[in-house]
Design an enzyme around this catalytic site. Structure first.
Site, mmCIF file in Angstrom:
data_model
loop_
_atom_site.group_PDB
_atom_site.id
_atom_site.type_symbol
_atom_site.label_atom_id
_atom_site.label_comp_id
_atom_site.label_asym_id
_atom_site.label_seq_id
_atom_site.Cartn_x
_atom_site.Cartn_y
_atom_site.Cartn_z
ATOM 1 N N HIS B 69 8.269 -4.906 8.236
ATOM 2 C CA HIS B 69 7.165 -4.574 9.147
ATOM 3 C C HIS B 69 7.537 -4.931 10.584
ATOM 4 C CE1 HIS B 69 4.953 -4.051 5.457
ATOM 5 N NE2 HIS B 69 3.939 -3.560 6.140
ATOM 6 N N PRO B 70 7.012 -4.167 11.543
ATOM 7 C CA PRO B 70 7.328 -4.467 12.941
ATOM 8 C C PRO B 70 6.488 -5.633 13.447
ATOM 9 C CG PRO B 70 5.780 -2.655 12.837
ATOM 10 C CD PRO B 70 6.099 -3.013 11.402
ATOM 11 N N GLU B 89 -1.787 2.853 14.339
ATOM 12 C CA GLU B 89 -2.589 1.683 13.984
ATOM 13 C C GLU B 89 -2.617 0.659 15.119
ATOM 14 O OE1 GLU B 89 -1.363 2.296 9.293
ATOM 15 O OE2 GLU B 89 -0.446 0.700 10.455
ATOM 16 N N GLN B 90 -1.436 0.364 15.681
ATOM 17 C CA GLN B 90 -1.384 -0.660 16.740
ATOM 18 C C GLN B 90 -2.094 -0.162 18.000
ATOM 19 O OE1 GLN B 90 1.991 -3.091 17.490
ATOM 20 N NE2 GLN B 90 2.738 -3.113 15.381
ATOM 21 N N PHE B 121 4.453 -11.609 11.431
ATOM 22 C CA PHE B 121 3.024 -11.692 11.100
ATOM 23 C C PHE B 121 2.499 -10.281 10.819
ATOM 24 C CE2 PHE B 121 -1.384 -11.531 12.875
ATOM 25 C CZ PHE B 121 -1.993 -12.369 11.951
ATOM 26 N N VAL B 122 1.981 -10.091 9.605
ATOM 27 C CA VAL B 122 1.454 -8.766 9.226
ATOM 28 C C VAL B 122 -0.045 -8.889 9.002
ATOM 29 C CG1 VAL B 122 1.526 -6.910 7.515
ATOM 30 C CG2 VAL B 122 3.638 -8.049 8.187
ATOM 31 N N ILE B 123 -0.802 -8.024 9.658
ATOM 32 C CA ILE B 123 -2.249 -8.013 9.472
ATOM 33 C C ILE B 123 -2.709 -6.563 9.553
ATOM 34 C CG2 ILE B 123 -2.764 -8.343 11.950
ATOM 35 C CD1 ILE B 123 -5.141 -10.196 10.941
ATOM 36 N N CYS B 124 -3.738 -6.240 8.781
ATOM 37 C CA CYS B 124 -4.267 -4.875 8.803
ATOM 38 C C CYS B 124 -5.092 -4.715 10.086
ATOM 39 C CB CYS B 124 -5.106 -4.627 7.554
ATOM 40 S SG CYS B 124 -5.829 -2.982 7.533
#
Lengths: 175, 175
Positions: B69-70, B89-90, B121-124
């Site tokens: 993930h970026p 998304e971002q 850090f991955v978050i929806c």
């Protein structure tokens, strides 16, 4: 572009995945997992960690790895859409220069194989000549799906090892 | 491009991976594993099979999924090299339009996070507003690596669920 191991050990995760992401065809997850073990002593350690990761995958993951490989002399090869690595390997093996009869035979064998196993026939073409490849697919058709997943995965490892040796300078030969 | 499930069920493995290969960022192995369960009743079954596959991965595989993930508002975002899905998304989350102070704060938090966990850090972001995202990264920094791998993976699943719903028409709403 053979890279010394010291240079490999300077790569951040993103760079590592960019360079090693296709050591296992279309499975950048392997490179992302293996990067964790940097710094490496040598290319053989990168290989061992990759093989270890493949072995630890659940059976559904092992099958998925095989499923991300192209058919041998299949439609991706014919339409020129193989990855650079696969294209080079399939071309050098002579599998892209079959006679019409051989092509038909391979297509029939590929179809039977995929209909039985639900993944394509994977073999390290750099370590096998045409006859061995045809004999291999015929013999392996007799395996159970569970056996064949593991046999296919061993071929994935052989392909990966040679791809890694294309990227990283092995340094002193192993004694 | 919302696709009815009947059309999804006609896809061969290669087509399926092409369309669903980024439902989990850069992890086409998930799509290749899940295709095995076609035909699907609905998009929720595709989601459930993907979540099941993620849960079955060894811990090294779960970490590798996160590692693909970026960074949130990181260098890929700044240089315009995100996947289409991540970029959308971002952007929608407002995380690409931070003040200078917020940018610096996020960069510091991202650096601490990655240095502790060795994955980003991955978050929806589609389910969280800016404040919740900043609070999230601060709170999650206190987790152990093992806890945080699982917390991150749950976010991967939420992102995946929304991406699948972008691709496949859910049909009748679930009662």
């Amino acid at each position: 572009m053979s890279m010394p191991i010291a240079r490999v050990n300077e790569l951040d995760c993103e760079e590592f995945v960019q360079i090693f992401g296709n050591a296992v065809e279309h499975c950048s997850i392997c490179a992302a997992a293996v990067w964790r073990h940097s710094p490496f002593n040598d290319v053989y350690q990168i290989y061992n960690k990759t093989a270890e990761f493949l072995d630890q995958l659940p059976i559904s993951g092992k099958e998925a790895v095989l499923r991300l490989h192209p058919d041998l002399a299949g439609k991706l090869a014919i339409s020129g859409r193989l990855t650079n690595e696969s294209s080079r390997e399939q071309t050098l093996s002579g599998m892209l220069a079959l006679s019409e009869t051989e092509k038909e035979m391979l297509e029939r064998l590929n179809t039977s194989y995929k209909s039985k196993f639900k993944f394509p026939f994977v073999i390290c073409v750099r370590e096998n000549k045409k006859k061995a490849i045809f004999d291999g697919i015929r013999a392996r058709l007799a395996n159970t799906p569970e056996e064949e997943t593991l046999v296919g995965l061993e071929e994935v490892k052989k392909i990966c090892r040679l791809r890694l040796l294309d990227i990283v300078d092995p340094g002193c030969p192993k004694l």
